[in-house]
Design an enzyme around this catalytic site. Structure first.
Site, PDB file in Angstrom:
ATOM      1  N   GLY A   1      41.729  46.309  43.467  1.00 29.99           N
ATOM      2  CA  GLY A   1      41.306  47.681  43.176  1.00 29.99           C
ATOM      3  C   GLY A   1      39.860  47.718  42.734  1.00 29.99           C
ATOM      4  O   GLY A   1      39.119  46.751  42.925  1.00 29.99           O
ATOM      5  N   ASN A   2      39.452  48.827  42.168  1.00 22.27           N
ATOM      6  CA  ASN A   2      38.092  48.941  41.645  1.00 22.27           C
ATOM      7  C   ASN A   2      38.116  49.767  40.370  1.00 22.27           C
ATOM      8  O   ASN A   2      39.155  50.322  40.002  1.00 22.27           O
ATOM      9  CB  ASN A   2      37.160  49.531  42.705  1.00 22.27           C
ATOM     10  CG  ASN A   2      37.587  50.931  43.098  1.00 22.27           C
ATOM     11  OD1 ASN A   2      37.445  51.872  42.338  1.00 22.27           O
ATOM     12  ND2 ASN A   2      38.174  51.058  44.293  1.00 22.27           N
TER      13      ASN A   2
END
Ligand code: C5P
Length: 404
Positions: A203-204
């Site tokens: 993810g980020n």
């Protein structure tokens, strides 16, 4: 605009100071009319200092200017926050025993009220009947919210947060003239997550704050907004959750987002891709949790490219549709943010591209942002630093200036 803020005698009056501050910051001419009871909670000097206008509660002041009706006649909007059970009853009966009462009778402007009282008082049939009377007369209610009350008990009766009241005020002021009235916007926010196995993902750090603020800013201008929220925290999403003009659709992976964008973008006049979308996803997703014991040497992940949703949208855009992309860039020596933004806008084919610098301490998860917006003539049409709310306002201005 000429905005009258009525303040009545509830402890939530202290929160109204923030509402007045936000309205003054917007550039509105704000006139506070407290009741005598309200002044027991927050004093006249505070209201005068924050609103930058004289404050009085009495119909006998400034009689030569016919002040008891002048403020109501001049108002573009009247908001009463907090509105106590007593004030709601007085409004329903049309009583005009003080300056707020005369102002409310003299005005033809929209009236918004933010009730605040204990749950029992709110639920009492008398209060509910008065609220019904006011609603049928066109008075708009903001809240009350359910939550902890001053006595430590909890239930409906808490005044809506000042930011929410402020949003409702701006929406009402801009109604029909906000530039986006009647248009449909699709806004993406947050960051996608690509699963590796049932419990892990790539993810980020995008919090979704900037995208949520863009959705709110568009809604304030009268747009109907669909907000595709990719893994946005409840606390961030709550800002938009109470807004009647915003429909929230949760998504998680790039594939989810792509499907949601595909099915909804056709109807949208404006699409703002503020979400941080994964450029790669794991080639295979394990059915079971990956275990260390099974690995021999380093764990290698094979990643495959995801489709570029924004570029696809821009290619298929229909006449009159505005497509806006975002770029989160880490600073690189010798190459300015503007150059990167211009190059990325061209590559993606978007009408506008908003770039901001991100890093360990900038951009993501922060309340403030620096946004630079370039258009399809490679011109910088906005360069703004401020809260994500401020930058969203400027971006929405740039979008509206284009689609006009
Ligand atoms: O290429 P980059 O990821 O920096 O581009 C960012 C912009 O492109 C954002 O507007 C983002 O929402 C969009 N994007 C997309 N699909 C991807 C990757 C990014 O729509 N797969």
């Amino acid at each position: 605009m000429f905005v009258v803020v009525g303040v009545t005698g509830g402890i939530a009056a202290y929160k109204t100071v923030q509402l007045v501050r936000l309205l003054v910051k917007d550039g509105h001419d704000v006139h506070v009319i407290p009741t005598d009871d309200a002044l027991r909670f927050v004093g006249q000097p505070t209201w005068e200092a924050i609103s930058r206008n004289p404050v009085t509660t009495s119909v006998h002041d400034d009689v030569a200017q016919v002040r008891h009706v002048a403020l109501g006649q001049r108002a573009d909007l009247v908001v009463v926050a907090p509105a106590t059970a007593n004030t709601i009853a007085k409004m329903a009966a049309g009583l005009a025993g003080d300056l707020l009462g005369t102002t409310l009778l003299a005005t033809t402007a929209p009236v918004l009220i933010a009730p605040a009282m204990h749950t029992e008082m709110w639920l009492h049939p008398a209060t509910q009947a008065n609220v019904d009377t006011l609603t049928t007369r066109g008075v708009r209610m903001i809240g009350p919210e359910t939550g902890e009350l001053t006595g430590g008990d909890s239930g409906p009766g808490r005044m809506a947060e000042p930011e929410r009241i402020h949003d409702a005020v701006l929406r009402e002021l801009h109604h029909g003239s906000g530039g986006a009235a009647g248009s449909a916007w699709l806004v993406t926010a947050g960051g996608t997550r690509e699963p590796l196995d049932p419990v892990r993902f790539i993810g980020n750090r995008s919090s979704g704050r900037q995208g949520v603020e863009v959705a709110l800013a568009a809604a304030r201008r009268g747009a109907d907004v669909t907000l595709l929220a990719a893994n946005v925290d409840r606390s961030v999403l709550d800002r938009a959750a109470g807004d009647p003009r915003i429909r929230i659709v949760p998504v998680s992976t790039t594939e989810d987002l792509e499907r949601a964008v595909e099915s909804r973008s056709g109807a949208a006049d404006v699409v703002v891709m503020a979400a941080a979308v994964a450029d790669y996803r794991p080639h295979e997703v394990a059915d079971e949790k990956l275990r260390k014991e099974h690995a021999e040497g380093p764990l290698r992940l094979e990643l495959v490219e995801t489709p570029d949703i924004l570029a696809g949208l821009a290619r298929r855009r229909r006449e009159g549709q505005t497509i806006v992309g975002f770029a989160a860039e880490t600073p690189v020596d010798g190459e300015s943010l503007t150059e990167r933004a211009v190059a990325k806008r061209r590559r993606k084919g978007a009408d506008l591209l908003a770039a901001n610098e991100v890093g360990w301490t900038a951009g993501f998860e922060q309340d403030d942002n620096h946004l630079l917006v370039v258009d399809d003539s490679d011109e910088v049409v906005a360069d703004v630093e401020g809260t994500k709310r401020d930058t969203a306002e400027v971006l929405v201005d740039a979008i509206l200036a284009r689609s006009r």
